[in-house]
Design a protein around this motif. Structure first.
Motif, PDB file in Angstrom:
ATOM      1  N   VAL A 253       0.858  -1.175   0.000  1.00  0.00           N
ATOM      2  CA  VAL A 253       0.000   0.000   0.000  1.00  0.00           C
ATOM      3  C   VAL A 253       0.899   1.231   0.000  1.00  0.00           C
ATOM      4  O   VAL A 253       1.791   1.345   0.849  1.00  0.00           O
ATOM      5  CB  VAL A 253      -0.935   0.020   1.232  1.00  0.00           C
ATOM      6  CG1 VAL A 253      -1.902   1.189   1.147  1.00  0.00           C
ATOM      7  CG2 VAL A 253      -1.694  -1.288   1.368  1.00  0.00           C
ATOM      8  N   ASP A 254       0.666   2.121  -0.951  1.00  0.00           N
ATOM      9  CA  ASP A 254       1.477   3.331  -1.090  1.00  0.00           C
ATOM     10  C   ASP A 254       0.582   4.547  -1.269  1.00  0.00           C
ATOM     11  O   ASP A 254      -0.591   4.422  -1.639  1.00  0.00           O
ATOM     12  CB  ASP A 254       2.377   3.246  -2.327  1.00  0.00           C
ATOM     13  CG  ASP A 254       3.438   2.194  -2.214  1.00  0.00           C
ATOM     14  OD1 ASP A 254       4.240   2.270  -1.275  1.00  0.00           O
ATOM     15  OD2 ASP A 254       3.463   1.294  -3.074  1.00  0.00           O
ATOM     16  N   VAL A 255       1.170   5.714  -1.063  1.00  0.00           N
ATOM     17  CA  VAL A 255       0.537   6.985  -1.397  1.00  0.00           C
ATOM     18  C   VAL A 255       1.357   7.593  -2.518  1.00  0.00           C
ATOM     19  O   VAL A 255       2.584   7.629  -2.455  1.00  0.00           O
ATOM     20  CB  VAL A 255       0.487   7.934  -0.177  1.00  0.00           C
ATOM     21  CG1 VAL A 255       0.041   9.328  -0.596  1.00  0.00           C
ATOM     22  CG2 VAL A 255      -0.449   7.384   0.889  1.00  0.00           C
TER      23      VAL A 255
ATOM     24  N   VAL B 180      -4.209   6.622  -3.123  1.00  0.00           N
ATOM     25  CA  VAL B 180      -3.711   5.410  -2.475  1.00  0.00           C
ATOM     26  C   VAL B 180      -3.612   4.319  -3.536  1.00  0.00           C
ATOM     27  O   VAL B 180      -4.542   4.123  -4.329  1.00  0.00           O
ATOM     28  CB  VAL B 180      -4.651   4.981  -1.322  1.00  0.00           C
ATOM     29  CG1 VAL B 180      -4.206   3.654  -0.727  1.00  0.00           C
ATOM     30  CG2 VAL B 180      -4.685   6.064  -0.252  1.00  0.00           C
TER      31      VAL B 180
ATOM     32  N   GLU C   8      -2.781   9.477   3.655  1.00  0.00           N
ATOM     33  CA  GLU C   8      -2.066   8.639   4.618  1.00  0.00           C
ATOM     34  C   GLU C   8      -3.035   7.947   5.573  1.00  0.00           C
ATOM     35  O   GLU C   8      -2.825   6.794   5.957  1.00  0.00           O
ATOM     36  CB  GLU C   8      -1.041   9.466   5.398  1.00  0.00           C
ATOM     37  CG  GLU C   8       0.144   9.937   4.569  1.00  0.00           C
ATOM     38  CD  GLU C   8       1.105   8.817   4.167  1.00  0.00           C
ATOM     39  OE1 GLU C   8       1.031   7.702   4.698  1.00  0.00           O
ATOM     40  OE2 GLU C   8       1.946   9.094   3.290  1.00  0.00           O
TER      41      GLU C   8
ATOM     42  N   LYS D 149      -4.451   5.132   3.643  1.00  0.00           N
ATOM     43  CA  LYS D 149      -3.429   4.090   3.543  1.00  0.00           C
ATOM     44  C   LYS D 149      -3.403   3.254   4.817  1.00  0.00           C
ATOM     45  O   LYS D 149      -3.360   2.018   4.761  1.00  0.00           O
ATOM     46  CB  LYS D 149      -2.062   4.725   3.308  1.00  0.00           C
ATOM     47  CG  LYS D 149      -0.921   3.738   3.320  1.00  0.00           C
ATOM     48  CD  LYS D 149       0.417   4.449   3.189  1.00  0.00           C
ATOM     49  CE  LYS D 149       1.574   3.488   3.367  1.00  0.00           C
ATOM     50  NZ  LYS D 149       2.876   4.152   3.291  1.00  0.00           N
TER      51      LYS D 149
ATOM     52  N   TRP E  33      -6.323   0.904   4.873  1.00  0.00           N
ATOM     53  CA  TRP E  33      -6.095  -0.242   3.982  1.00  0.00           C
ATOM     54  C   TRP E  33      -5.147  -1.242   4.634  1.00  0.00           C
ATOM     55  O   TRP E  33      -5.385  -2.453   4.599  1.00  0.00           O
ATOM     56  CB  TRP E  33      -5.505   0.208   2.647  1.00  0.00           C
ATOM     57  CG  TRP E  33      -6.540   0.527   1.618  1.00  0.00           C
ATOM     58  CD1 TRP E  33      -6.955   1.767   1.205  1.00  0.00           C
ATOM     59  CD2 TRP E  33      -7.312  -0.408   0.862  1.00  0.00           C
ATOM     60  NE1 TRP E  33      -7.924   1.646   0.252  1.00  0.00           N
ATOM     61  CE2 TRP E  33      -8.151   0.324   0.008  1.00  0.00           C
ATOM     62  CE3 TRP E  33      -7.350  -1.799   0.813  1.00  0.00           C
ATOM     63  CZ2 TRP E  33      -9.039  -0.287  -0.872  1.00  0.00           C
ATOM     64  CZ3 TRP E  33      -8.237  -2.410  -0.060  1.00  0.00           C
ATOM     65  CH2 TRP E  33      -9.073  -1.654  -0.895  1.00  0.00           C
ATOM     66  N   GLN E  34      -4.078  -0.742   5.243  1.00  0.00           N
ATOM     67  CA  GLN E  34      -3.117  -1.638   5.878  1.00  0.00           C
ATOM     68  C   GLN E  34      -3.767  -2.419   7.018  1.00  0.00           C
ATOM     69  O   GLN E  34      -3.524  -3.615   7.170  1.00  0.00           O
ATOM     70  CB  GLN E  34      -1.913  -0.843   6.382  1.00  0.00           C
ATOM     71  CG  GLN E  34      -1.041  -0.341   5.254  1.00  0.00           C
ATOM     72  CD  GLN E  34       0.053   0.603   5.707  1.00  0.00           C
ATOM     73  OE1 GLN E  34      -0.145   1.419   6.602  1.00  0.00           O
ATOM     74  NE2 GLN E  34       1.208   0.498   5.072  1.00  0.00           N
TER      75      GLN E  34
END
Length: 67
Positions: free
Chosen positions: A5-7, A30, A48, A51, A54-55
């Motif tokens: 998972v990234d931004v 995201v 963030e 994110k 999601w994590q």
């Protein structure tokens, strides 16, 4: 499979028209395994937070994880 998972920041024509109409020249999205998930955010802080959500969700789906 380990999910990533990234931004990411989008600028210029990559910014949705709704945000461009408000004068925004950049937005944050995201990415889940390199693919955009959800909406574009007006601030990096909002992205963030998404994110992190999601994590947390992905961690719940992997109860056998050693993390």
């Amino acid at each position: 499979m380990q999910n990533k998972v990234d931004v990411a920041v989008m600028i210029g024509s990559g910014v949705p028209a709704t945000l461009r109409a408000l004068g925004r020249k950049a937005c944050w999205v995201v990415l889940l395994n390199g693919e955009q998930r959800g909406t574009a955010f007006d601030s990096r802080d909002e992205a963030e937070e998404c994110k992190a959500a999601w994590q947390a969700l992905l961690q719940l789906e992997q109860p056998d994880s050693l993390h």
